[in-house]
Write a protein that holds these residues in place. Structure first.
Motif, PDB file in Angstrom:
ATOM      1  N   ALA B 174     -48.867  -7.521 -14.603  1.00 45.88           N
ATOM      2  CA  ALA B 174     -49.567  -8.500 -15.527  1.00 45.88           C
ATOM      3  C   ALA B 174     -48.611  -8.577 -16.678  1.00 45.88           C
ATOM      4  O   ALA B 174     -47.732  -7.648 -17.143  1.00 45.88           O
ATOM      5  CB  ALA B 174     -50.789  -7.544 -16.048  1.00 45.88           C
ATOM      6  N   LYS B 175     -48.945  -9.594 -17.693  1.00 43.22           N
ATOM      7  CA  LYS B 175     -48.312 -10.009 -18.689  1.00 43.22           C
ATOM      8  C   LYS B 175     -48.007  -8.812 -19.641  1.00 43.22           C
ATOM      9  O   LYS B 175     -46.868  -8.441 -20.259  1.00 43.22           O
ATOM     10  CB  LYS B 175     -48.839 -11.023 -19.390  1.00 43.22           C
ATOM     11  CG  LYS B 175     -48.257 -11.605 -20.778  1.00 43.22           C
ATOM     12  CD  LYS B 175     -48.701 -12.888 -21.180  1.00 43.22           C
ATOM     13  CE  LYS B 175     -50.051 -12.692 -21.851  1.00 43.22           C
ATOM     14  NZ  LYS B 175     -50.597 -13.963 -22.285  1.00 43.22           N
ATOM     15  N   GLU B 176     -49.361  -8.154 -19.815  1.00 41.90           N
ATOM     16  CA  GLU B 176     -49.054  -6.877 -20.903  1.00 41.90           C
ATOM     17  C   GLU B 176     -48.126  -5.683 -20.496  1.00 41.90           C
ATOM     18  O   GLU B 176     -47.422  -5.312 -21.359  1.00 41.90           O
ATOM     19  CB  GLU B 176     -50.705  -6.189 -20.986  1.00 41.90           C
ATOM     20  CG  GLU B 176     -51.643  -7.070 -21.575  1.00 41.90           C
ATOM     21  CD  GLU B 176     -52.060  -8.275 -20.785  1.00 41.90           C
ATOM     22  OE1 GLU B 176     -51.812  -8.107 -19.451  1.00 41.90           O
ATOM     23  OE2 GLU B 176     -52.537  -9.371 -21.164  1.00 41.90           O
ATOM     24  N   HIS B 177     -47.841  -5.564 -19.098  1.00 36.73           N
ATOM     25  CA  HIS B 177     -47.073  -4.574 -18.694  1.00 36.73           C
ATOM     26  C   HIS B 177     -45.758  -5.036 -18.998  1.00 36.73           C
ATOM     27  O   HIS B 177     -44.873  -4.147 -19.538  1.00 36.73           O
ATOM     28  CB  HIS B 177     -47.291  -4.432 -17.139  1.00 36.73           C
ATOM     29  CG  HIS B 177     -48.618  -3.783 -16.919  1.00 36.73           C
ATOM     30  ND1 HIS B 177     -49.148  -3.947 -15.523  1.00 36.73           N
ATOM     31  CD2 HIS B 177     -49.674  -3.418 -17.789  1.00 36.73           C
ATOM     32  CE1 HIS B 177     -50.446  -3.369 -15.545  1.00 36.73           C
ATOM     33  NE2 HIS B 177     -50.662  -3.036 -16.937  1.00 36.73           N
ATOM     34  N   ALA B 178     -45.658  -6.494 -18.820  1.00 39.79           N
ATOM     35  CA  ALA B 178     -44.118  -6.965 -18.777  1.00 39.79           C
ATOM     36  C   ALA B 178     -43.696  -6.707 -20.261  1.00 39.79           C
ATOM     37  O   ALA B 178     -42.677  -6.468 -20.835  1.00 39.79           O
ATOM     38  CB  ALA B 178     -44.024  -8.518 -18.476  1.00 39.79           C
ATOM     39  N   LEU B 179     -44.673  -7.375 -21.238  1.00 41.24           N
ATOM     40  CA  LEU B 179     -44.282  -6.996 -22.849  1.00 41.24           C
ATOM     41  C   LEU B 179     -44.114  -5.606 -23.066  1.00 41.24           C
ATOM     42  O   LEU B 179     -43.127  -5.310 -23.923  1.00 41.24           O
ATOM     43  CB  LEU B 179     -45.394  -7.484 -23.387  1.00 41.24           C
ATOM     44  CG  LEU B 179     -45.608  -9.194 -23.265  1.00 41.24           C
ATOM     45  CD1 LEU B 179     -46.919  -9.639 -24.019  1.00 41.24           C
ATOM     46  CD2 LEU B 179     -44.479  -9.927 -24.073  1.00 41.24           C
ATOM     47  N   SER B 180     -44.612  -4.654 -22.637  1.00 44.11           N
ATOM     48  CA  SER B 180     -44.759  -3.461 -22.826  1.00 44.11           C
ATOM     49  C   SER B 180     -43.394  -2.686 -22.399  1.00 44.11           C
ATOM     50  O   SER B 180     -42.563  -2.000 -23.197  1.00 44.11           O
ATOM     51  CB  SER B 180     -45.949  -2.314 -22.675  1.00 44.11           C
ATOM     52  OG  SER B 180     -45.426  -1.509 -21.845  1.00 44.11           O
ATOM     53  N   HIS B 181     -42.884  -3.316 -21.257  1.00 39.35           N
ATOM     54  CA  HIS B 181     -41.625  -2.806 -20.639  1.00 39.35           C
ATOM     55  C   HIS B 181     -40.477  -3.262 -21.760  1.00 39.35           C
ATOM     56  O   HIS B 181     -39.510  -2.613 -21.931  1.00 39.35           O
ATOM     57  CB  HIS B 181     -41.248  -3.620 -19.423  1.00 39.35           C
ATOM     58  CG  HIS B 181     -41.996  -2.965 -18.355  1.00 39.35           C
ATOM     59  ND1 HIS B 181     -42.511  -1.851 -18.212  1.00 39.35           N
ATOM     60  CD2 HIS B 181     -42.384  -3.707 -17.265  1.00 39.35           C
ATOM     61  CE1 HIS B 181     -43.030  -1.652 -17.103  1.00 39.35           C
ATOM     62  NE2 HIS B 181     -43.157  -2.586 -16.374  1.00 39.35           N
ATOM     63  N   VAL B 182     -40.590  -4.665 -22.130  1.00 41.37           N
ATOM     64  CA  VAL B 182     -39.234  -5.097 -22.933  1.00 41.37           C
ATOM     65  C   VAL B 182     -39.248  -4.574 -24.181  1.00 41.37           C
ATOM     66  O   VAL B 182     -38.172  -4.185 -24.796  1.00 41.37           O
ATOM     67  CB  VAL B 182     -39.553  -6.684 -22.947  1.00 41.37           C
ATOM     68  CG1 VAL B 182     -38.421  -7.211 -23.849  1.00 41.37           C
ATOM     69  CG2 VAL B 182     -39.218  -7.228 -21.547  1.00 41.37           C
ATOM     70  N   ASN B 183     -40.704  -4.066 -24.843  1.00 42.61           N
ATOM     71  CA  ASN B 183     -40.695  -3.454 -26.069  1.00 42.61           C
ATOM     72  C   ASN B 183     -40.178  -1.932 -26.147  1.00 42.61           C
ATOM     73  O   ASN B 183     -39.450  -1.425 -26.823  1.00 42.61           O
ATOM     74  CB  ASN B 183     -42.039  -3.308 -26.556  1.00 42.61           C
ATOM     75  CG  ASN B 183     -42.644  -4.841 -27.052  1.00 42.61           C
ATOM     76  OD1 ASN B 183     -41.796  -5.573 -27.176  1.00 42.61           O
ATOM     77  ND2 ASN B 183     -44.028  -4.797 -27.100  1.00 42.61           N
ATOM     78  N   ALA B 184     -39.921  -1.762 -24.754  1.00 45.12           N
ATOM     79  CA  ALA B 184     -39.464  -0.170 -24.614  1.00 45.12           C
ATOM     80  C   ALA B 184     -38.119  -0.275 -24.131  1.00 45.12           C
ATOM     81  O   ALA B 184     -37.336   0.883 -24.414  1.00 45.12           O
ATOM     82  CB  ALA B 184     -40.194   0.606 -23.336  1.00 45.12           C
ATOM     83  N   GLY B 185     -37.304  -1.567 -24.199  1.00 44.82           N
ATOM     84  CA  GLY B 185     -36.073  -1.529 -23.925  1.00 44.82           C
ATOM     85  C   GLY B 185     -35.496  -2.110 -22.417  1.00 44.82           C
ATOM     86  O   GLY B 185     -34.267  -1.855 -22.224  1.00 44.82           O
ATOM     87  N   VAL B 186     -36.624  -2.339 -21.577  1.00 51.49           N
ATOM     88  CA  VAL B 186     -36.058  -2.636 -20.234  1.00 51.49           C
ATOM     89  C   VAL B 186     -35.607  -3.978 -20.429  1.00 51.49           C
ATOM     90  O   VAL B 186     -35.924  -4.911 -21.077  1.00 51.49           O
ATOM     91  CB  VAL B 186     -37.553  -2.812 -19.493  1.00 51.49           C
ATOM     92  CG1 VAL B 186     -37.256  -3.503 -18.048  1.00 51.49           C
ATOM     93  CG2 VAL B 186     -38.056  -1.330 -19.286  1.00 51.49           C
ATOM     94  N   ASP B 187     -34.448  -4.085 -19.585  1.00 54.44           N
ATOM     95  CA  ASP B 187     -33.635  -5.412 -19.613  1.00 54.44           C
ATOM     96  C   ASP B 187     -34.310  -6.447 -18.686  1.00 54.44           C
ATOM     97  O   ASP B 187     -34.022  -7.687 -18.978  1.00 54.44           O
ATOM     98  CB  ASP B 187     -32.324  -5.026 -19.169  1.00 54.44           C
ATOM     99  CG  ASP B 187     -31.526  -4.067 -19.838  1.00 54.44           C
ATOM    100  OD1 ASP B 187     -31.467  -4.268 -21.065  1.00 54.44           O
ATOM    101  OD2 ASP B 187     -31.542  -2.759 -19.296  1.00 54.44           O
ATOM    102  N   ILE B 188     -34.778  -6.286 -17.581  1.00 47.88           N
ATOM    103  CA  ILE B 188     -35.332  -7.006 -16.574  1.00 47.88           C
ATOM    104  C   ILE B 188     -36.564  -6.828 -15.903  1.00 47.88           C
ATOM    105  O   ILE B 188     -36.948  -5.481 -15.479  1.00 47.88           O
ATOM    106  CB  ILE B 188     -34.261  -6.857 -15.301  1.00 47.88           C
ATOM    107  CG1 ILE B 188     -32.780  -7.354 -15.572  1.00 47.88           C
ATOM    108  CG2 ILE B 188     -34.866  -8.196 -14.080  1.00 47.88           C
ATOM    109  CD1 ILE B 188     -31.722  -7.007 -14.527  1.00 47.88           C
TER     110      ILE B 188
END
Lengths: 377, 377
Positions: B174-188
């Motif tokens: 889901a979009k929310e999870h993707a954004l939270s990943h990137v906010n946490a520093g996830v690259d891909i």
């Protein structure tokens, strides 16, 4: 953008737009796609006849299609009274109680809209739709496609269509259905994935489209349905082997869509669609008796709640909720709508004229094609 | 075939292959893709250490990745005994009764395989996997990617990975999870649609992939997961804006896949996979406690039957069924397997070496690209 199928129909783009609105359908055909008018809402043949006449006058001679609902297994025929007696009183009580709980007022005029969208599900009514459409195509030659939303049409309907130069398409959610359509003489299979609005199976578009393309081979082209609302998804459809796309939900927020409109600005249903994300749909039997994807609202929530009854089989469920749908549509509450919609509703975020929608789809398609080409440099 | 992401990793094709088998992972990397070794089955750090050493010796210096399961919400830590006490006796009784009903024999050796695949779900064990992988990449520099199957990894894990030149990927449904990943520093971000095997959300790949591509913009590339098992689906992924594909189920019928093998020919699980169609999966909480797509078998049917208990939350459900999974895998009955698999299983119809799979994917990709180009002629 062209495929063998768009060439065959003589349309500019292989974009098939299913919509219950004649204004949207005509605009799709005028803009270079193939507008396909959904007929299930017409209880009277005369009504459809008038609308097809209007379509003729507003499509500059371009081709269009009609979509009927003719279930493969013929539901019980009979008067509304006969069918009514088959609906358990507990179900009626649940519907009444739920509408009260949700603050949906009774019909103002004592109920003469009760039948709205109900009888179109009956085989005899769907047949009258076909007759009217055939009469029209003999007169003007514009109706080039008849699509059936549930199962293969009867053999004589297919023959009559072919005699009038009309191609026959049928929706399929599984390989077995697609093969049975083609064996019955259907010309085009519309492969509708799990994410689509209305009736769907369990297999998603990413899996289903190429599976049906492979299963059908040269026997019939596949139109990709379920999940298309951008030029990128159109490119995915072509990549997966489809000859075009079949879009439904996406047109519900077209500027020309006037069903349920009560004045200026987006209608209640459009407000609900504009606000919904891709996660705001559910696939339930509560609309027609068969699994159909709907916008998730307080109405669908009520049927999911503990104590709600099991939906009835087709066509009883639609009879059961027919008046409820009419009441809900008059109630003007975006939180309580009863509307088929696919997961692509998450991309329905503004009211846009059809012509702009189509030019946007086509230019995004070209960019997607360029992105693929760049991977091979 | 190349994308920015494949160039970044220095691999020939943007094909990321997730598999619990080191033989398959190594073969994917050798064939020009990016093999990603699933670590959840390793209860002991030493075991993973040995396997990574083997990977180093069998990948010709090419890059590969590891996949750990580090839930965003940290499950209860504690010894197996503490957790065991949280499992209701009725659940245990149901599992025992079901295994008896299905004719699954008890473990021959008194149960020392009970823990198989269980402790990898615990945060502390997943951390030991990360430590071992980091140690390896400092030694050989081949591990270029660490993927997390559940949520964003902790901040310090991401930092350590980056310090070692390792990219961090995380699955999102889901979009929310993707954004939270990137906010946490996830690259891909690995966008896994509803049709995928293992843990999935409700939104299908056709909808999810472009939605996450748009939501992330330039912040992170998207890998397309869920429904990929052909070059056409790879082309769809690129058309939809992904920078590559992440495939899991498809490799289970690779010739190199040896987990569960008991001799020559396809293993019991592979026999079940070869026979399954795209409609033979279900999405249930019975494997791990979170919704995961599994092959539909008599085992999943039993949990769907009237009277079956509700699955327990993660990590209890996996503890509950850990011994059952071990018993089932020894029972050698293709009708009773417990196996995550996506709807693409319908395309897993023969046992093929990885190198041939990848060359097939790439050549079909080119044909799909050509088909799209032809629509613009």
């Amino acid at each position: 953008m062209k495929t063998d199928l768009s060439e065959k129909f003589g349309v500019e783009y292989p974009i098939f737009g299913f919509t219950p609105s004649q204004h949207v359908a005509a605009a799709i055909s005028r803009a270079g796609g193939m507008g396909v008018l959904g007929c299930v809402r017409f209880n009277e043949a005369e009504e459809l006849d008038e609308v097809l006449e209007w379509m003729h006058e507003n499509t500059d001679g371009k081709p269009f299609g009609v979509d009927v609902v003719m279930p493969a297994k013929i539901p019980t025929e009979g008067s509304k009274l006969d069918l009514d007696s088959m609906i358990p009183p507990e179900h009626r009580a649940f519907v009444e109680r739920t509408l009260d709980d949700l603050g949906v007022p009774p019909l103002p005029d004592g109920g003469d809209r009760v039948n709205t969208g109900v009888l179109g599900w009956l085989h005899s009514v769907a047949r009258s739709h076909v007759d009217v459409a055939m009469e029209h195509t003999r007169r003007y030659g514009q109706i080039k496609l008849i699509a059936n939303a549930l199962g293969s049409p009867p053999e004589d309907v297919i023959q009559t269509a072919h005699q009038n130069g009309v191609q026959v398409a049928a929706l399929a959610g599984a390989k077995e259905h697609a093969l049975s359509h083609v064996n019955a003489g259907v010309d085009i299979v519309i492969a509708q994935g799990y994410e689509g609005g209305g009736h769907t199976g369990e297999v998603t578009s990413m899996i289903l489209w190429p599976e049906l393309v492979d299963a059908l081979g040269d026997r019939a082209p596949v139109l990709a349905a379920g999940g298309v609302g951008s030029g990128r998804q159109m490119a995915a459809a072509i990549a997966l082997g489809a000859q075009g796309v079949w879009m439904g939900t996406y047109w519900l927020t077209a500027a020309e869509y006037d069903l349920g409109a009560t004045g200026d600005g987006p209608s209640t249903v459009q407000q609900a669609l504009l606000a919904a994300t891709s996660r705001d749909t559910v696939r339930r039997r509560i609309y027609s008796g068969k699994p159909a994807r709907l916008l998730k609202t307080k109405w669908t929530d009520a049927w999911d709640a503990a104590g709600a009854p099991e939906p009835l089989p087709m066509p009883l469920q639609n009879l059961l909720v027919g008046e409820a749908h009419a009441r809900i549509s008059l109630a003007d509450d975006p939180g309580v709508v009863a509307m088929p919609a696919g997961q692509i509703v998450g991309r329905c975020n503004e009211i846009v004229p059809v012509e702009e929608m189509i030019s946007g789809l086509v230019s995004e398609y070209s960019r997607a094609a360029a992105r693929i080409a760049a991977t091979l440099d």
